[in-house]
Design a protein around this motif. Structure first.
Motif, PDB file in Angstrom:
ATOM      1  N   LYS A 296     -38.985 -37.648  -8.792  1.00 16.22           N
ATOM      2  CA  LYS A 296     -37.998 -36.674  -8.325  1.00 16.22           C
ATOM      3  C   LYS A 296     -36.731 -36.599  -9.157  1.00 16.22           C
ATOM      4  O   LYS A 296     -35.995 -35.623  -9.057  1.00 16.22           O
ATOM      5  CB  LYS A 296     -37.575 -37.016  -6.898  1.00 16.22           C
ATOM      6  CG  LYS A 296     -38.646 -36.928  -5.880  1.00 16.22           C
ATOM      7  CD  LYS A 296     -38.019 -37.164  -4.523  1.00 16.22           C
ATOM      8  CE  LYS A 296     -38.897 -37.886  -3.579  1.00 16.22           C
ATOM      9  NZ  LYS A 296     -38.232 -38.164  -2.317  1.00 16.22           N
ATOM     10  N   GLY A 297     -36.425 -37.631  -9.937  1.00 18.54           N
ATOM     11  CA  GLY A 297     -35.131 -37.652 -10.605  1.00 18.54           C
ATOM     12  C   GLY A 297     -35.139 -38.277 -11.989  1.00 18.54           C
ATOM     13  O   GLY A 297     -36.015 -39.065 -12.335  1.00 18.54           O
ATOM     14  N   LEU A 298     -34.131 -37.907 -12.766  1.00 19.38           N
ATOM     15  CA  LEU A 298     -33.950 -38.383 -14.128  1.00 19.38           C
ATOM     16  C   LEU A 298     -32.455 -38.559 -14.364  1.00 19.38           C
ATOM     17  O   LEU A 298     -31.666 -37.689 -14.007  1.00 19.38           O
ATOM     18  CB  LEU A 298     -34.515 -37.344 -15.115  1.00 19.38           C
ATOM     19  CG  LEU A 298     -34.232 -37.523 -16.602  1.00 19.38           C
ATOM     20  CD1 LEU A 298     -34.904 -38.776 -17.138  1.00 19.38           C
ATOM     21  CD2 LEU A 298     -34.714 -36.284 -17.376  1.00 19.38           C
TER      22      LEU A 298
ATOM     23  N   THR B 229     -39.497 -29.233 -15.342  1.00 18.22           N
ATOM     24  CA  THR B 229     -38.199 -28.562 -15.312  1.00 18.22           C
ATOM     25  C   THR B 229     -37.258 -29.396 -14.468  1.00 18.22           C
ATOM     26  O   THR B 229     -37.554 -29.707 -13.311  1.00 18.22           O
ATOM     27  CB  THR B 229     -38.329 -27.138 -14.739  1.00 18.22           C
ATOM     28  OG1 THR B 229     -39.238 -26.398 -15.558  1.00 18.22           O
ATOM     29  CG2 THR B 229     -36.978 -26.435 -14.713  1.00 18.22           C
ATOM     30  N   TRP B 230     -36.133 -29.755 -15.048  1.00 16.09           N
ATOM     31  CA  TRP B 230     -35.134 -30.621 -14.418  1.00 16.09           C
ATOM     32  C   TRP B 230     -33.830 -29.844 -14.291  1.00 16.09           C
ATOM     33  O   TRP B 230     -33.375 -29.220 -15.247  1.00 16.09           O
ATOM     34  CB  TRP B 230     -34.901 -31.858 -15.279  1.00 16.09           C
ATOM     35  CG  TRP B 230     -36.126 -32.665 -15.541  1.00 16.09           C
ATOM     36  CD1 TRP B 230     -37.032 -32.499 -16.552  1.00 16.09           C
ATOM     37  CD2 TRP B 230     -36.591 -33.773 -14.778  1.00 16.09           C
ATOM     38  NE1 TRP B 230     -38.022 -33.437 -16.467  1.00 16.09           N
ATOM     39  CE2 TRP B 230     -37.779 -34.240 -15.393  1.00 16.09           C
ATOM     40  CE3 TRP B 230     -36.123 -34.427 -13.638  1.00 16.09           C
ATOM     41  CZ2 TRP B 230     -38.491 -35.317 -14.899  1.00 16.09           C
ATOM     42  CZ3 TRP B 230     -36.833 -35.510 -13.147  1.00 16.09           C
ATOM     43  CH2 TRP B 230     -38.005 -35.939 -13.765  1.00 16.09           C
ATOM     44  N   GLU B 231     -33.203 -29.905 -13.117  1.00 18.14           N
ATOM     45  CA  GLU B 231     -31.919 -29.230 -12.905  1.00 18.14           C
ATOM     46  C   GLU B 231     -30.813 -30.274 -12.759  1.00 18.14           C
ATOM     47  O   GLU B 231     -30.943 -31.236 -11.999  1.00 18.14           O
ATOM     48  CB  GLU B 231     -31.955 -28.367 -11.647  1.00 18.14           C
ATOM     49  CG  GLU B 231     -30.644 -27.634 -11.423  1.00 18.14           C
ATOM     50  CD  GLU B 231     -30.645 -26.724 -10.204  1.00 18.14           C
ATOM     51  OE1 GLU B 231     -29.663 -25.976 -10.055  1.00 18.14           O
ATOM     52  OE2 GLU B 231     -31.603 -26.756  -9.419  1.00 18.14           O
TER      53      GLU B 231
ATOM     54  N   TYR C 146     -27.260 -36.377 -14.302  1.00 17.50           N
ATOM     55  CA  TYR C 146     -28.219 -36.610 -13.214  1.00 17.50           C
ATOM     56  C   TYR C 146     -29.016 -35.326 -12.982  1.00 17.50           C
ATOM     57  O   TYR C 146     -28.438 -34.269 -12.738  1.00 17.50           O
ATOM     58  CB  TYR C 146     -27.481 -36.988 -11.930  1.00 17.50           C
ATOM     59  CG  TYR C 146     -26.739 -38.296 -12.042  1.00 17.50           C
ATOM     60  CD1 TYR C 146     -27.247 -39.438 -11.424  1.00 17.50           C
ATOM     61  CD2 TYR C 146     -25.540 -38.385 -12.728  1.00 17.50           C
ATOM     62  CE1 TYR C 146     -26.567 -40.637 -11.521  1.00 17.50           C
ATOM     63  CE2 TYR C 146     -24.862 -39.590 -12.830  1.00 17.50           C
ATOM     64  CZ  TYR C 146     -25.381 -40.715 -12.229  1.00 17.50           C
ATOM     65  OH  TYR C 146     -24.702 -41.900 -12.315  1.00 17.50           O
ATOM     66  N   TYR C 147     -30.334 -35.452 -13.049  1.00 18.95           N
ATOM     67  CA  TYR C 147     -31.244 -34.316 -12.872  1.00 18.95           C
ATOM     68  C   TYR C 147     -32.144 -34.512 -11.662  1.00 18.95           C
ATOM     69  O   TYR C 147     -32.514 -35.644 -11.348  1.00 18.95           O
ATOM     70  CB  TYR C 147     -32.184 -34.179 -14.086  1.00 18.95           C
ATOM     71  CG  TYR C 147     -31.514 -33.904 -15.397  1.00 18.95           C
ATOM     72  CD1 TYR C 147     -31.361 -32.598 -15.861  1.00 18.95           C
ATOM     73  CD2 TYR C 147     -31.066 -34.929 -16.212  1.00 18.95           C
ATOM     74  CE1 TYR C 147     -30.784 -32.336 -17.085  1.00 18.95           C
ATOM     75  CE2 TYR C 147     -30.481 -34.683 -17.438  1.00 18.95           C
ATOM     76  CZ  TYR C 147     -30.332 -33.367 -17.871  1.00 18.95           C
ATOM     77  OH  TYR C 147     -29.760 -33.129 -19.085  1.00 18.95           O
ATOM     78  N   LYS C 148     -32.529 -33.413 -11.052  1.00 24.42           N
ATOM     79  CA  LYS C 148     -33.577 -33.434 -10.027  1.00 24.42           C
ATOM     80  C   LYS C 148     -34.725 -32.579 -10.554  1.00 24.42           C
ATOM     81  O   LYS C 148     -34.503 -31.558 -11.224  1.00 24.42           O
ATOM     82  CB  LYS C 148     -33.084 -32.915  -8.680  1.00 24.42           C
ATOM     83  CG  LYS C 148     -32.627 -31.476  -8.696  1.00 24.42           C
ATOM     84  CD  LYS C 148     -32.090 -31.064  -7.346  1.00 24.42           C
ATOM     85  CE  LYS C 148     -31.510 -29.644  -7.422  1.00 24.42           C
ATOM     86  NZ  LYS C 148     -30.899 -29.238  -6.186  1.00 24.42           N
ATOM     87  N   ARG C 149     -35.950 -33.039 -10.296  1.00 27.76           N
ATOM     88  CA  ARG C 149     -37.118 -32.276 -10.757  1.00 27.76           C
ATOM     89  C   ARG C 149     -37.316 -31.071  -9.853  1.00 27.76           C
ATOM     90  O   ARG C 149     -37.326 -31.204  -8.632  1.00 27.76           O
ATOM     91  CB  ARG C 149     -38.366 -33.145 -10.743  1.00 27.76           C
ATOM     92  CG  ARG C 149     -39.593 -32.424 -11.322  1.00 27.76           C
ATOM     93  CD  ARG C 149     -40.869 -33.228 -11.145  1.00 27.76           C
ATOM     94  NE  ARG C 149     -40.884 -34.460 -11.883  1.00 27.76           N
ATOM     95  CZ  ARG C 149     -41.278 -34.595 -13.151  1.00 27.76           C
ATOM     96  NH1 ARG C 149     -41.656 -33.542 -13.832  1.00 27.76           N
ATOM     97  NH2 ARG C 149     -41.278 -35.780 -13.736  1.00 27.76           N
TER      98      ARG C 149
ATOM     99  N   LEU D 152     -35.918 -42.906 -14.162  1.00 28.53           N
ATOM    100  CA  LEU D 152     -36.926 -41.853 -14.198  1.00 28.53           C
ATOM    101  C   LEU D 152     -37.893 -42.092 -13.046  1.00 28.53           C
ATOM    102  O   LEU D 152     -38.537 -43.133 -12.985  1.00 28.53           O
ATOM    103  CB  LEU D 152     -37.677 -41.855 -15.535  1.00 28.53           C
ATOM    104  CG  LEU D 152     -38.872 -40.898 -15.657  1.00 28.53           C
ATOM    105  CD1 LEU D 152     -38.434 -39.442 -15.464  1.00 28.53           C
ATOM    106  CD2 LEU D 152     -39.547 -41.080 -17.009  1.00 28.53           C
TER     107      LEU D 152
END
Length: 133
Positions: free
Chosen positions: A112-114, A30-32, A128-131, A109
């Motif tokens: 912690k991040g994507l 799940t990425w926010e 920009y996503y954070k896990r 990737l």
């Protein structure tokens, strides 16, 4: 002994920030969204902050079976869109439940991040996503 412990701690931190190969195993989770960047052909560009504090949350939930869900929460209203995805070296192609397909470049990737980027002519969108799971 303290110096050795510090080296071990720093080494572990770097491993978590290490670039990962674009695979199902590395993307599942799940990425926010915490930030987006947009630049258009007129030279205009901007960053948007996301998250509960900004009043708008967006999640990308990627499952191992080639499916997922995009979930948006805006002022308490929640909407979801299911999708399927296909992985190619450096890319993720997402087809939503409406049949719209978009190919995203995986710019970064880590554990912690994507960062996903899409370019249309002279327009660029980076998300920009954070896990979180």
């Amino acid at each position: 002994m303290l110096a050795l412990s510090l080296v071990a701690f720093v080494g572990c931190k770097k491993d978590k920030d290490k670039q990962k190969e674009v695979t199902v195993d590395n993307l599942v989770g799940t990425w926010e969204v915490y930030k987006s960047y947009y630049a258009d052909e007129d030279g205009s560009e901007w960053d948007d902050e996301w998250g509960a504090a900004a009043g708008y949350q967006s999640f990308l939930i990627i499952k191992a079976n080639g499916t997922g869900v995009m979930e948006d929460i805006d002022e308490g209203y929640k909407s979801t869109t299911s999708f399927t995805y296909k992985i190619e070296p450096g890319y993720v192609t997402i087809t939503d439940s409406y049949g719209d397909t978009e190919r995203w470049t995986v710019k970064s990737l880590t554990d912690k991040g994507l960062v996903l980027e899409s370019v249309y002519g002279n327009e660029t969108l980076a998300i920009y996503y954070k896990r979180i799971k």
